[in-house]
Scaffold this motif. Structure first.
Motif, PDB file in Angstrom:
ATOM      1  N   SER A  38      -1.389  -4.723   0.093  1.00 14.42           N
ATOM      2  CA  SER A  38      -1.261  -3.706   1.138  1.00 14.42           C
ATOM      3  C   SER A  38      -1.808  -2.348   0.693  1.00 14.42           C
ATOM      4  CB  SER A  38       0.202  -3.564   1.572  1.00 14.42           C
ATOM      5  OG  SER A  38       1.007  -3.091   0.512  1.00 14.42           O
ATOM      6  N   ILE A  39      -1.914  -2.132  -0.623  1.00 17.19           N
ATOM      7  CA  ILE A  39      -2.470  -0.864  -1.113  1.00 17.19           C
ATOM      8  C   ILE A  39      -3.938  -0.760  -0.737  1.00 17.19           C
ATOM      9  CG2 ILE A  39      -3.017   0.483  -3.176  1.00 17.19           C
ATOM     10  CD1 ILE A  39      -0.545  -0.738  -4.505  1.00 17.19           C
ATOM     11  N   ALA A  40      -4.724  -1.815  -1.038  1.00 17.38           N
ATOM     12  CA  ALA A  40      -6.151  -1.810  -0.696  1.00 17.38           C
ATOM     13  C   ALA A  40      -6.347  -1.788   0.816  1.00 17.38           C
ATOM     14  CB  ALA A  40      -6.844  -3.027  -1.304  1.00 17.38           C
ATOM     15  N   LYS A  46      -8.009   3.855   5.645  1.00 14.41           N
ATOM     16  CA  LYS A  46      -8.110   5.319   5.609  1.00 14.41           C
ATOM     17  C   LYS A  46      -9.520   5.772   5.251  1.00 14.41           C
ATOM     18  CE  LYS A  46      -5.985   9.378   3.415  1.00 14.41           C
ATOM     19  NZ  LYS A  46      -5.000   9.842   2.407  1.00 14.41           N
ATOM     20  N   GLU A  47     -10.098   5.166   4.209  1.00 12.30           N
ATOM     21  CA  GLU A  47     -11.432   5.574   3.756  1.00 12.30           C
ATOM     22  C   GLU A  47     -12.502   5.237   4.793  1.00 12.30           C
ATOM     23  OE1 GLU A  47     -11.986   3.815  -0.090  1.00 12.30           O
ATOM     24  OE2 GLU A  47     -10.133   4.706  -0.869  1.00 12.30           O
ATOM     25  N   ARG A 226       2.916   0.986   5.026  1.00 10.20           N
ATOM     26  CA  ARG A 226       1.680   1.631   4.552  1.00 10.20           C
ATOM     27  C   ARG A 226       0.743   1.946   5.714  1.00 10.20           C
ATOM     28  NH1 ARG A 226       1.528   1.722  -0.919  1.00 10.20           N
ATOM     29  NH2 ARG A 226       2.681   0.085  -2.042  1.00 10.20           N
ATOM     30  N   VAL A 227       0.645   1.026   6.665  1.00  7.46           N
ATOM     31  CA  VAL A 227      -0.199   1.254   7.840  1.00  7.46           C
ATOM     32  C   VAL A 227       0.349   2.413   8.669  1.00  7.46           C
ATOM     33  CG1 VAL A 227      -0.946   0.233  10.029  1.00  7.46           C
ATOM     34  CG2 VAL A 227      -1.113  -1.091   7.922  1.00  7.46           C
ATOM     35  N   LYS A 228       1.671   2.446   8.776  1.00  7.25           N
ATOM     36  CA  LYS A 228       2.313   3.540   9.514  1.00  7.25           C
ATOM     37  C   LYS A 228       2.086   4.879   8.819  1.00  7.25           C
ATOM     38  CE  LYS A 228       6.826   4.829  11.449  1.00  7.25           C
ATOM     39  NZ  LYS A 228       8.263   4.443  11.549  1.00  7.25           N
ATOM     40  N   GLU A 235       0.920  -2.327  15.812  1.00  8.59           N
ATOM     41  CA  GLU A 235       1.438  -3.262  14.819  1.00  8.59           C
ATOM     42  C   GLU A 235       0.349  -4.249  14.423  1.00  8.59           C
ATOM     43  OE1 GLU A 235       4.738  -6.435  15.395  1.00  8.59           O
ATOM     44  OE2 GLU A 235       5.760  -4.596  14.774  1.00  8.59           O
ATOM     45  N   PRO A 236       0.178  -4.528  13.130  1.00  6.97           N
ATOM     46  CA  PRO A 236      -0.888  -5.440  12.696  1.00  6.97           C
ATOM     47  C   PRO A 236      -0.668  -6.866  13.188  1.00  6.97           C
ATOM     48  CG  PRO A 236      -0.061  -4.124  10.857  1.00  6.97           C
ATOM     49  CD  PRO A 236       0.892  -3.928  11.992  1.00  6.97           C
TER      50      PRO A 236
END
Length: 683
Positions: A38-40, A46-47, A226-228, A235-236
């Motif tokens: 979930s970090i990537a 974002k990037e 993380r998405v939030k 919602e994914p």
């Protein structure tokens, strides 16, 4: 508004950003964070939005493909799981079936079971083969057992009784007891997960679901947060092994549906792109860093199977029939004890990666061979974000392959390419020739970071005349996430002789399955006008142990439909086995209904005709080694500058951020209106 799809691979995480109005899409690639995917995902989203100047508020859809479930099983890092099964059958999970994947390999180990023997428990209950309850499950036996398992620190429970697909009352009794005395535990019951006959496969699938459940729930919660945190409000959706997507809540309930979901998104992306270009019969060819996945699509519909294994463990859920081999850009080349050159299945992965990365790997991999032959830009990849050193590749090949075999560096590197191409050709034969299909009747759709490097020569070896390279081959899986429909499959075992299968009986059975599908589509908030059902029957000759799928026509089943299903079974049997017997008795085994929520699919953007000289698209020239001609000075084209054009002759190289396409001698390509490279392998 925009749709974003993120696909996590073993080496890279691919991001695709699609403009819903124009159909134009943008891609981005970053290294995967395997300790927490979930970090990537959050960083990539974002990037990408920052790179293309898109406000996060304009994201209307978020699709995600994950390898979390697969990795959990490979690494045996799932939940501490207990099994509750029928008395006398707790060792079925370990005994399995007598079939062996490698009949003559005396050294092959059986896959380790997901539930240790001390946690495989039994209940004195029994349902007979006709669904009659011989012995009911008793609360006085169930509740003390649950309390014992809870005291032992069990995190998840799998419940699977004999013949529960015919009568689930005993399993439901256990389920009620769990809710009463242990409501916080994750549990799965086989009559819900896979209400289908063949007890071992049903048991294995239920256990896999329970083993994955708690960790998957934790991962999903991390992903949501993380998405939030980056401002995404939708919602994914998570991709499934059957090529569809489902909501987070459905994923938590049935994580086994995601266990082999990685390759399925790419197949759906390939179907979408190829369909827009006018190709319905395709072979999908996805070559990544670790493995190659191939699949066959006939008339725009992917081939499905319920007989796949997840890391050696049977899973009965429907999934796209993808055949995988350990042949990727990171596959290590070596000389075996007999002095033969071998490639894979061991991979260098993302770290240390190819020798060219300079991270300590001294063994050459397929990427190193392509670098040594001049096929990949020798200075950088990923648009310059990843620096590489081709001299390290040449050194590794010289030390490990060329020197010991008495070859030049170019001959050794070409040998690596030839061996890995042969490995991939065998995989394509499995899904085509061995199933009665002629590869030359299909178009190859090549994608993945390494697919376009090998596609033309692999197609020539297989007699395939046309290859399609999508505009963003390295991120097609992420695009597939944005075009996949919402799906869930339902099954019912009905061992029914064909002669007794009246339209009324079949309509009644299928109606029940479709009613379940309608309820699920309600929970996924799918509008009635966006609903479809795809129904199939699994049939066999009486006495056979394997079934063949035939289509059940949409709508009310008539006697004419029943007769057509019989004819379709004969055709399928002849294609798979070379014969059919019109006089032998046949029977229905399973009926399946796939509930589908149609997702709006934007029209792909079109490229302008090329109105400048080809030389203006040329980045440089470099020496590239081909087996047919030796080293040749080749033009290197910037794909971003290639508009729609009729013919560009090889040999040449086409470079872009996420992949490199090799056009060998005596091969030519054109660019179609959607920006696809259409390669013609036979002039």
């Amino acid at each position: 508004m925009y749709r974003i799809g993120i696909d996590v691979g073993g080496t890279f995480t691919d991001v695709t950003l699609l403009n819903s109005e124009t159909g134009k899409y943008y891609t981005y690639k970053l290294s995967s964070t395997l300790q927490d995917q979930s970090i990537a995902i959050a960083n990539g989203a974002k990037e990408t939005l920052e790179l293309y100047g898109v406000p996060v508020s304009e994201i209307e859809y978020f699709g995600h493909g994950t390898t979390v479930a697969t990795n959990m099983i490979i690494e045996r890092k799932g939940a501490k799981t207990a099994l509750i099964t029928t008395k006398g059958f707790r060792d079925l999970l370990e005994i399995g079936r007598q079939t062996r994947p490698s009949l003559y390999n005396t050294q092959e180990d059986k896959p380790e079971t997901l539930v240790r023997r001390s946690l495989r428990t039994e209940i004195d209950e029994r349902v007979t083969a006709d669904g009659t309850i011989l012995r009911a499950a008793r609360r006085e036996e169930i509740i003390p057992l649950l309390k014992k398992l809870k005291a032992e620190g069990v995190e998840s429970v799998a419940v699977c009784f004999l013949f529960s697909f015919l009568n689930s009352a005993n399993e439901k009794e256990v389920e009620e007891c769990i809710r009463e005395v242990w409501p916080e535990v994750y549990y799965s019951v086989s009559s819900t997960i896979l209400p289908e006959f063949r007890e071992f496969e049903r048991l294995s699938t239920t256990v896999i679901n329970s083993y994955l459940g708690p960790r998957m729930k934790m991962y999903i919660n991390n992903l949501k947060q993380r998405v939030k945190d980056i401002g995404v409000t939708v919602e994914p959706y998570i991709t499934q092994s059957n090529g569809g997507v489902m909501s987070i809540s459905s994923t938590v309930q049935t994580p086994v549906q995601t266990a082999l979901s990685g390759p399925s998104a790419g197949v759906m992306g390939a179907i979408y792109v190829a369909g827009a270009a006018g190709y319905e019969n395709i072979i999908t060819y996805d070559m990544g860093g670790t493995s190659t996945d191939v699949s066959l699509v006939n008339r725009g519909i992917a081939e499905y199977t319920t007989k796949r294994k997840v890391c050696g463990l049977p899973s009965g859920v429907p999934m796209i029939d993808v055949h995988a081999v350990g042949a990727g850009g990171g596959s290590i080349a070596y000389i075996d004890n007999a002095g033969a050159l071998k490639v894979g299945p061991e991979s260098a992965g993302a770290n240390p990666g190819p020798a060219a990365y300079g991270l300590g790997n001294e063994n050459p991999v397929v990427t190193d061979a392509n670098l040594a032959l001049g096929r990949i830009n020798p200075h950088y990849v990923l648009g310059g974000r990843l620096k590489i050193d081709a001299e390290l590749s040449k050194k590794a090949i010289a030390n490990k392959i060329a020197g010991p075999m008495g070859l030049t560096n170019e001959e050794a590197a070409q040998g690596v390419i030839s061996v890995v191409n042969s490995n991939m050709a065998r995989a394509i034969r499995v899904i085509t020739v061995e199933k009665g299909y002629n590869p030359s009747d299909f178009t190859m759709v090549a994608y993945g970071g390494a697919g376009p490097l090998h596609a033309a020569q692999l197609a020539q070896e297989m007699g395939i005349g046309t290859v399609l390279i999508p505009p963003a081959p390295g991120a097609l899986c992420a695009l597939g996430l944005l075009t996949a429909d919402i799906k869930k499959s339902y099954v019912r075992t009905a061992l029914l002789a064909y002669d007794k299968a009246t339209p009324d009986i079949l309509n009644d059975l299928m109606g029940g399955l479709m009613a379940q599908g309608s309820q699920w589509l309600d929970s996924e908030h799918v509008e009635p006008d966006r609903r479809q059902f795809h129904n199939v029957a699994e049939m066999r000759y009486v006495g056979q142990n394997y079934e063949l799928q035939v289509e059940i026509p949409a709508g009310v089943i008539t006697q004419k439909d029943v007769e057509q299903m019989k004819e379709d079974f004969f055709k399928a049997h002849e294609m798979n086995y070379g014969y059919y017997n019109p006089n032998a008795p046949i029977q229905f085994v399973n009926l399946r209904s796939e509930a589908i929520g149609i997702v709006s699919k934007p029209k792909l953007a079109e490229v302008e005709p090329m109105d400048c000289p080809l030389a203006e698209a040329e980045l440089s020239r470099r020496s590239v080694y081909f087996q047919e001609t030796g080293a040749v000075e080749c033009p290197v084209y910037d794909r971003a500058k290639l508009g729609m054009t009729d013919r560009i002759d090889g040999p040449c190289i086409v470079e872009q951020m996420d992949s490199t396409t090799v056009i060998p001698p005596h091969v030519w390509f054109k660019v179609d209106r959607h920006g696809n490279l259409i390669i013609h392998t036979f002039d």
